[in-house]
Design a protein around this motif. Structure first.
Motif, short mmCIF file in Angstrom:
data_model
loop_
_atom_site.label_atom_id
_atom_site.label_comp_id
_atom_site.label_asym_id
_atom_site.label_seq_id
_atom_site.Cartn_x
_atom_site.Cartn_y
_atom_site.Cartn_z
N UNK A 1 -12.21 -8.54 -59.38
CA UNK A 1 -12.07 -8.63 -57.93
C UNK A 1 -10.62 -8.83 -57.51
N UNK A 2 -9.73 -9.21 -58.47
CA UNK A 2 -8.33 -9.43 -58.13
C UNK A 2 -7.48 -8.19 -58.34
N UNK A 3 -8.08 -7.09 -58.78
CA UNK A 3 -7.31 -5.89 -59.09
C UNK A 3 -7.83 -4.69 -58.32
N UNK A 4 -6.89 -3.85 -57.89
CA UNK A 4 -7.26 -2.58 -57.28
C UNK A 4 -7.79 -1.64 -58.35
N UNK A 5 -8.63 -0.70 -57.94
CA UNK A 5 -9.17 0.30 -58.85
C UNK A 5 -8.60 1.66 -58.48
N UNK A 6 -8.13 2.39 -59.49
CA UNK A 6 -7.47 3.67 -59.25
C UNK A 6 -8.08 4.77 -60.11
N UNK A 7 -8.01 5.97 -59.60
CA UNK A 7 -8.41 7.15 -60.37
C UNK A 7 -7.16 7.76 -60.99
N UNK A 8 -7.35 8.61 -62.00
CA UNK A 8 -6.21 9.30 -62.60
C UNK A 8 -5.52 10.20 -61.59
N UNK A 9 -6.29 10.78 -60.68
CA UNK A 9 -5.70 11.65 -59.66
C UNK A 9 -4.69 10.89 -58.82
N UNK A 10 -5.02 9.65 -58.48
CA UNK A 10 -4.11 8.83 -57.69
C UNK A 10 -2.89 8.42 -58.51
N UNK A 11 -3.11 8.03 -59.77
CA UNK A 11 -2.01 7.57 -60.62
C UNK A 11 -1.02 8.68 -60.90
N UNK A 12 -1.51 9.89 -61.13
CA UNK A 12 -0.63 11.00 -61.49
C UNK A 12 0.28 11.43 -60.35
N UNK A 13 -0.01 10.99 -59.14
CA UNK A 13 0.89 11.30 -58.02
C UNK A 13 2.14 10.42 -58.04
N UNK A 14 2.10 9.35 -58.79
CA UNK A 14 3.24 8.42 -58.83
C UNK A 14 4.07 8.69 -60.10
N UNK A 15 4.69 9.85 -60.13
CA UNK A 15 5.44 10.28 -61.31
C UNK A 15 6.87 10.69 -60.98
N UNK A 16 7.43 10.11 -59.92
CA UNK A 16 8.79 10.42 -59.52
C UNK A 16 9.73 9.28 -59.89
N UNK A 17 11.03 9.56 -59.88
CA UNK A 17 12.00 8.54 -60.24
C UNK A 17 11.95 7.34 -59.31
N UNK A 18 11.59 7.60 -58.05
CA UNK A 18 11.53 6.52 -57.07
C UNK A 18 10.12 5.96 -56.90
N UNK A 19 9.20 6.43 -57.71
CA UNK A 19 7.81 5.98 -57.58
C UNK A 19 7.11 6.20 -58.92
N UNK A 20 7.08 5.16 -59.76
CA UNK A 20 6.60 5.31 -61.13
C UNK A 20 5.49 4.30 -61.44
N UNK A 21 4.33 4.85 -61.80
CA UNK A 21 3.22 4.03 -62.28
C UNK A 21 2.94 4.39 -63.73
N UNK A 22 2.54 3.40 -64.51
CA UNK A 22 2.12 3.61 -65.89
C UNK A 22 0.76 3.00 -66.11
N UNK A 23 0.04 3.52 -67.11
CA UNK A 23 -1.24 2.94 -67.52
C UNK A 23 -1.10 2.48 -68.96
N UNK A 24 -1.40 1.20 -69.20
CA UNK A 24 -1.37 0.62 -70.53
C UNK A 24 -2.66 -0.17 -70.73
N UNK A 25 -3.46 0.23 -71.70
CA UNK A 25 -4.76 -0.42 -71.94
C UNK A 25 -5.59 -0.52 -70.66
N UNK A 26 -5.61 0.60 -69.93
CA UNK A 26 -6.40 0.75 -68.71
C UNK A 26 -5.86 -0.06 -67.53
#
Length: 463
Positions: A77-102
């Motif tokens: 309940x303390x964490x947002x839930x994301x899809x891969x489609x949403x995560x893959x949009x954050x792949x720019x130098x000024x906007x970077x998300x990573x996934x580690x162990x889900x």
């Protein structure tokens, strides 16, 4: 997490059956995904919006060790839930998300402070970085502490642990192999091995000094001790290479260097500037790359990195190298002569190091666009050279480049033990595990440069 029932101790007691036992273990079906995903305390339809901030209250206290092992039971309940489609949009130098162990991390603000440089994070922005994170961080618990403030959410329960284009079974098998190697203590260094290596270096340098002291500093003696010091310096470079492998880019550091070389060619080609004869680039490698890689490129790059990063301890260690040379050889050659001796040794060492490092990289596939799993990326980007006592010594065990890239924190004396297991895993999943004779590997450097030059020439004249 449900553990596999295959026992690890069989690897220690029955070395001849090591390969078969590991592959049996890798091929077992285990419930790793279930332990990673867990049970969500929120219905999927009630997930937060992507731009919401995660709540700070209500989080369970999880030890770094539990979180590193993926056993933390942080309330969903303390964490947002994301899809891969949403995560893959954050792949720019000024906007970077990573996934580690889900878990999803926003590393945008951390990129400039990342010890490995922001380029590493750029490569994995919008992707799963679990395996490369585990490969490059020796102290996982400490790295996890830095990750905690960057945590913004996790993968939704219905999402796979990796991007859908990746082979989930291959990733699972590789992670199982790594756990097996950890249980076998393959990441523990043998101090005796490195002590003997250091003794070899000290003996060579002592022998060079004794020759000068007994025979004087004539040209024949100077040439002779230069070769002794070259061997000592090359082996010292391999020893330093063991202390930390910085090739944590998505593609190897050497391939990145060649990529810049290629882009430079194409840049001038597009501008119709014919100062460079592309067909002669293999000759540039001989005339420029071999003699100047160590004394010019690496020296200047190292100084730049140490100065800009304010790595004072490294600066002190590098300074001690030159101080030691002046103390040891200054009485025989003076200040100017000692400087010349240092760079003579570096010029002699440079072709050795250049050939050893480039033979496993330049001829292999180089791509920055493909999003592959960690195993496939390293196997395609590197190759091995046949094992022998001489090859191991001459290359500083860098003839096992595939294993070196897959497990950069593993002591090199264990590469030979791990190689059959990696080869079997590659065979299972149809990956080409390339091994060559050392002379063929040296020749492939030139053949690869000539082949790519011909392709660039065709592209140049067609544009």
């Amino acid at each position: 997490m449900i553990q596999s029932e295959v026992r690890i101790r069989s690897f220690r007691s029955q070395p001849r059956n090591l390969r078969g036992s590991v592959m049996m273990k890798i091929e077992e079906k285990h419930a790793a995904n279930g332990s990673l995903v867990g049970t969500s305390q929120l219905p999927l339809g009630e997930k937060h919006q992507a731009n919401d901030k995660p709540e700070e209250n209500g989080k369970a206290q999880v030890s770094p060790k539990q979180e590193a092992d993926g056993k933390g039971d942080t309330p969903r309940k303390s964490l947002n839930l994301y899809s891969w489609q949403e995560i893959q949009r954050h792949n720019q130098k000024t906007d970077q998300w990573l996934v580690i162990n889900r878990k999803v991390y926003d590393v945008t603000s951390w990129a400039d402070r990342h010890p490995g440089g922001r380029r590493v994070l750029n490569h994995y922005a919008g992707e799963d970085a679990t395996d490369v994170f585990r490969a490059m961080h020796l102290e996982i618990d400490i790295a996890r502490l830095y990750l905690k403030p960057l945590l913004i959410g996790e993968l939704a329960p219905g999402e796979p642990s990796q991007e859908r284009n990746k082979n989930a079974q291959l990733v699972e098998d590789f992670q199982e192999l790594r756990r097996t190697l950890e249980a076998m203590n393959m990441f523990s260094a043998n101090l005796g091995f490195f002590s003997l290596h250091l003794i070899q270096i000290l003996i060579l340098e002592a022998l060079a000094w004794l020759m000068l002291w007994h025979f004087g500093n004539g040209w024949p003696i100077t040439i002779c001790i230069s070769f002794l010091l070259t061997i000592s310096q090359a082996q010292s470079s391999f020893l330093q290479h063991d202390t930390g492998h910085l090739s944590i880019f998505k593609k190897s550091k050497w391939n990145h260097l060649m990529h810049r070389f290629v882009m430079c060619h194409l840049k001038y080609g597009k501008k119709k500037i014919k100062y460079i004869d592309y067909e002669k680039q293999h000759l540039y490698f001989y005339m420029v790359g071999l003699p100047l890689l160590m004394p010019v490129y690496f020296n200047l790059q190292s100084m730049q990195v140490m100065y800009l990063g304010r790595y004072w301890r490294d600066i002190v260690w590098v300074s001690s190298f030159y101080i030691r040379y002046f103390i040891t050889f200054g009485p025989f050659y003076g200040i100017f002569g000692t400087v010349l001796l240092i760079y003579l040794v570096k010029f002699l060492e440079s072709p050795w190091i250049a050939c050893v490092t480039q033979m496993s990289h330049i001829p292999m596939k180089m791509s920055r666009e493909e999003n592959r799993d960690w195993l496939s990326t390293q196997v395609l980007a590197t190759c091995n050279v046949e094992q022998s006592f001489f090859n191991d010594w001459f290359t500083g065990h860098l003839n096992f480049q595939i294993e070196h890239h897959l497990f950069p924190t593993m002591p090199r004396h264990n590469y030979q033990k791990v190689a059959p297991l990696v080869r079997s895993l590659c065979a299972k999943h149809g990956l080409q595990y390339v091994t060559k004779p050392i002379l063929k590997a040296f020749g492939d450097i030139v053949r690869s440069l000539k082949k790519s030059a011909a392709l660039w020439m065709d592209a140049y004249y067609e544009t």
